[in-house]
Design a protein around this motif. Structure first.
Motif, PDB file in Angstrom:
ATOM      1  N   LEU A 100     -25.101  -7.209  10.267  1.00 32.84           N
ATOM      2  CA  LEU A 100     -24.381  -6.451  11.298  1.00 32.84           C
ATOM      3  C   LEU A 100     -25.074  -6.628  12.636  1.00 32.84           C
ATOM      4  N   LYS A 101     -24.304  -6.518  13.704  1.00 34.54           N
ATOM      5  CA  LYS A 101     -24.830  -6.617  15.060  1.00 34.54           C
ATOM      6  C   LYS A 101     -24.578  -5.303  15.795  1.00 34.54           C
ATOM      7  N   PRO A 102     -25.477  -4.915  16.720  1.00 34.26           N
ATOM      8  CA  PRO A 102     -25.251  -3.690  17.490  1.00 34.26           C
ATOM      9  C   PRO A 102     -23.875  -3.712  18.148  1.00 34.26           C
ATOM     10  N   GLY A 103     -23.155  -2.606  17.986  1.00 31.72           N
ATOM     11  CA  GLY A 103     -21.814  -2.491  18.541  1.00 31.72           C
ATOM     12  C   GLY A 103     -20.715  -2.653  17.508  1.00 31.72           C
ATOM     13  N   ASP A 104     -21.051  -3.168  16.307  1.00 34.08           N
ATOM     14  CA  ASP A 104     -20.049  -3.269  15.251  1.00 34.08           C
ATOM     15  C   ASP A 104     -19.579  -1.873  14.872  1.00 34.08           C
ATOM     16  N   LYS A 105     -18.267  -1.673  14.859  1.00 38.23           N
ATOM     17  CA  LYS A 105     -17.702  -0.379  14.477  1.00 38.23           C
ATOM     18  C   LYS A 105     -17.363  -0.431  12.993  1.00 38.23           C
ATOM     19  N   LEU A 106     -17.813   0.586  12.259  1.00 38.19           N
ATOM     20  CA  LEU A 106     -17.627   0.642  10.813  1.00 38.19           C
ATOM     21  C   LEU A 106     -16.773   1.832  10.423  1.00 38.19           C
ATOM     22  N   LYS A 107     -15.991   1.648   9.365  1.00 43.29           N
ATOM     23  CA  LYS A 107     -15.265   2.742   8.715  1.00 43.29           C
ATOM     24  C   LYS A 107     -15.914   2.945   7.360  1.00 43.29           C
ATOM     25  N   PHE A 108     -16.038   4.203   6.942  1.00 46.89           N
ATOM     26  CA  PHE A 108     -16.590   4.482   5.617  1.00 46.89           C
ATOM     27  C   PHE A 108     -16.171   5.871   5.174  1.00 46.89           C
ATOM     28  N   VAL A 124     -17.265   0.946   2.747  1.00 40.53           N
ATOM     29  CA  VAL A 124     -17.696   0.573   4.092  1.00 40.53           C
ATOM     30  C   VAL A 124     -16.979  -0.712   4.501  1.00 40.53           C
ATOM     31  N   LYS A 125     -16.361  -0.672   5.694  1.00 43.31           N
ATOM     32  CA  LYS A 125     -15.621  -1.825   6.215  1.00 43.31           C
ATOM     33  C   LYS A 125     -15.876  -1.959   7.710  1.00 43.31           C
ATOM     34  N   LEU A 126     -15.737  -3.173   8.197  1.00 40.51           N
ATOM     35  CA  LEU A 126     -15.795  -3.390   9.641  1.00 40.51           C
ATOM     36  C   LEU A 126     -14.472  -2.953  10.250  1.00 40.51           C
ATOM     37  N   ALA A 127     -14.535  -2.069  11.236  1.00 46.08           N
ATOM     38  CA  ALA A 127     -13.316  -1.629  11.921  1.00 46.08           C
ATOM     39  C   ALA A 127     -12.969  -2.615  13.033  1.00 46.08           C
ATOM     40  N   ASN A 128     -13.942  -2.922  13.869  1.00 44.08           N
ATOM     41  CA  ASN A 128     -13.770  -3.981  14.863  1.00 44.08           C
ATOM     42  C   ASN A 128     -15.134  -4.592  15.128  1.00 44.08           C
ATOM     43  N   PRO A 129     -15.366  -5.769  14.585  1.00 41.21           N
ATOM     44  CA  PRO A 129     -16.677  -6.393  14.761  1.00 41.21           C
ATOM     45  C   PRO A 129     -16.947  -6.698  16.227  1.00 41.21           C
ATOM     46  N   PHE A 130     -18.165  -6.437  16.650  1.00 45.66           N
ATOM     47  CA  PHE A 130     -18.567  -6.709  18.030  1.00 45.66           C
ATOM     48  C   PHE A 130     -18.481  -8.213  18.298  1.00 45.66           C
ATOM     49  N   LEU A 131     -18.894  -9.006  17.326  1.00 47.63           N
ATOM     50  CA  LEU A 131     -18.787 -10.452  17.427  1.00 47.63           C
ATOM     51  C   LEU A 131     -17.907 -10.948  16.291  1.00 47.63           C
ATOM     52  N   LYS A 132     -16.867 -11.660  16.612  1.00 47.28           N
ATOM     53  CA  LYS A 132     -15.994 -12.197  15.568  1.00 47.28           C
ATOM     54  C   LYS A 132     -16.556 -13.549  15.141  1.00 47.28           C
ATOM     55  N   ALA A 171     -17.236  19.621  -1.055  1.00 47.30           N
ATOM     56  CA  ALA A 171     -16.472  19.280  -2.255  1.00 47.30           C
ATOM     57  C   ALA A 171     -15.701  17.973  -2.148  1.00 47.30           C
ATOM     58  N   ALA A 172     -15.254  17.617  -0.966  1.00 47.40           N
ATOM     59  CA  ALA A 172     -14.366  16.455  -0.817  1.00 47.40           C
ATOM     60  C   ALA A 172     -15.061  15.306  -0.104  1.00 47.40           C
ATOM     61  N   ARG A 173     -14.487  14.110  -0.245  1.00 44.67           N
ATOM     62  CA  ARG A 173     -14.916  12.943   0.518  1.00 44.67           C
ATOM     63  C   ARG A 173     -14.064  12.880   1.782  1.00 44.67           C
ATOM     64  N   TYR A 174     -14.667  12.449   2.872  1.00 48.47           N
ATOM     65  CA  TYR A 174     -13.978  12.340   4.148  1.00 48.47           C
ATOM     66  C   TYR A 174     -14.114  10.923   4.681  1.00 48.47           C
ATOM     67  N   HIS A 175     -13.242  10.565   5.614  1.00 45.95           N
ATOM     68  CA  HIS A 175     -13.277   9.247   6.237  1.00 45.95           C
ATOM     69  C   HIS A 175     -13.930   9.366   7.607  1.00 45.95           C
ATOM     70  N   PHE A 176     -14.889   8.474   7.869  1.00 43.46           N
ATOM     71  CA  PHE A 176     -15.654   8.504   9.110  1.00 43.46           C
ATOM     72  C   PHE A 176     -15.641   7.124   9.762  1.00 43.46           C
ATOM     73  N   THR A 177     -15.947   7.108  11.052  1.00 41.03           N
ATOM     74  CA  THR A 177     -16.252   5.866  11.752  1.00 41.03           C
ATOM     75  C   THR A 177     -17.598   6.047  12.429  1.00 41.03           C
ATOM     76  N   GLY A 178     -18.276   4.953  12.646  1.00 38.22           N
ATOM     77  CA  GLY A 178     -19.557   4.974  13.336  1.00 38.22           C
ATOM     78  C   GLY A 178     -19.833   3.598  13.910  1.00 38.22           C
ATOM     79  N   VAL A 179     -20.730   3.542  14.881  1.00 36.92           N
ATOM     80  CA  VAL A 179     -21.094   2.289  15.523  1.00 36.92           C
ATOM     81  C   VAL A 179     -22.485   1.888  15.058  1.00 36.92           C
ATOM     82  N   PHE A 180     -22.586   0.657  14.541  1.00 40.12           N
ATOM     83  CA  PHE A 180     -23.886   0.155  14.087  1.00 40.12           C
ATOM     84  C   PHE A 180     -24.824   0.009  15.274  1.00 40.12           C
ATOM     85  N   GLU A 181     -26.050   0.544  15.116  1.00 36.61           N
ATOM     86  CA  GLU A 181     -27.066   0.442  16.163  1.00 36.61           C
ATOM     87  C   GLU A 181     -28.162  -0.549  15.751  1.00 36.61           C
ATOM     88  N   ARG A 182     -28.762  -0.316  14.553  1.00 39.23           N
ATOM     89  CA  ARG A 182     -29.826  -1.211  14.090  1.00 39.23           C
ATOM     90  C   ARG A 182     -30.184  -0.915  12.646  1.00 39.23           C
TER      91      ARG A 182
END
Length: 148
Positions: free
Chosen positions: A72-80, A114-122, A16-27
């Motif tokens: 996106l590059k592998p290792g980029d951490k995303l919030k969504f 969707v947002k970058l939480a901490n980009p692997f490469l700045k 029923a609800a929306r939730y906040h998640f984080t994940g690491v971009f792989e490919r």
């Protein structure tokens, strides 16, 4: 943590609800669509609110929110944010009502914000191709560098 435990945690959240998640971009990847291939993104280590591990990996369609971030590059951490959605995991019956409760799995769907939480490469990120066919060709080239 076992896959069954993670599936139960997703089920317990409810749909029923929306939730906040984080994940690491792989490919990037693609999946077959009705008219053409659909670009996708693979995220790993999916956590609820950045803490509780819910999934080891998750394929999502490459929506406009992901495209807006650029390449996106592998290792980029995303919030969504997203919703938990059930799906038929191993349907083998003749009628749509012929499935057991064990064949229902849970996934995260409808990603937004969707947002970058901490980009692997700045660095300034290159924009992804706007044209769907061009984007699919680019993803195939990234995933198969020997063929490019």
């Amino acid at each position: 943590m076992s896959e069954l435990t993670m599936q139960q945690q997703l089920a317990d959240l409810g749909t029923a609800a929306r939730y906040h998640f984080t994940g690491v971009f792989e490919r990037y990847g693609t999946r077959p669509g009705a008219a053409h291939d659909v670009p996708t993104v693979l995220l790993t280590t999916i956590r609820l609110n950045g803490k509780q591990l819910l999934m080891l990996n998750l394929w999502l369609d490459l929506t406009k929110d992901f495209r807006r971030l650029g390449e996106l590059k592998p290792g980029d951490k995303l919030k969504f944010s997203g919703r938990v959605a059930p799906y038929i995991n191993d349907y083998q019956g003749e009628k749509m009502t012929d499935f057991s409760t064990t064949s229902v799995g849970y996934q995260i769907s409808y990603p937004s914000h969707v947002k970058l939480a901490n980009p692997f490469l700045k660095r300034r990120r290159q924009a992804l191709p706007v044209d769907q066919a061009t984007l699919v060709r680019q993803i195939i080239a990234w995933n198969n560098p020997a063929e490019a």
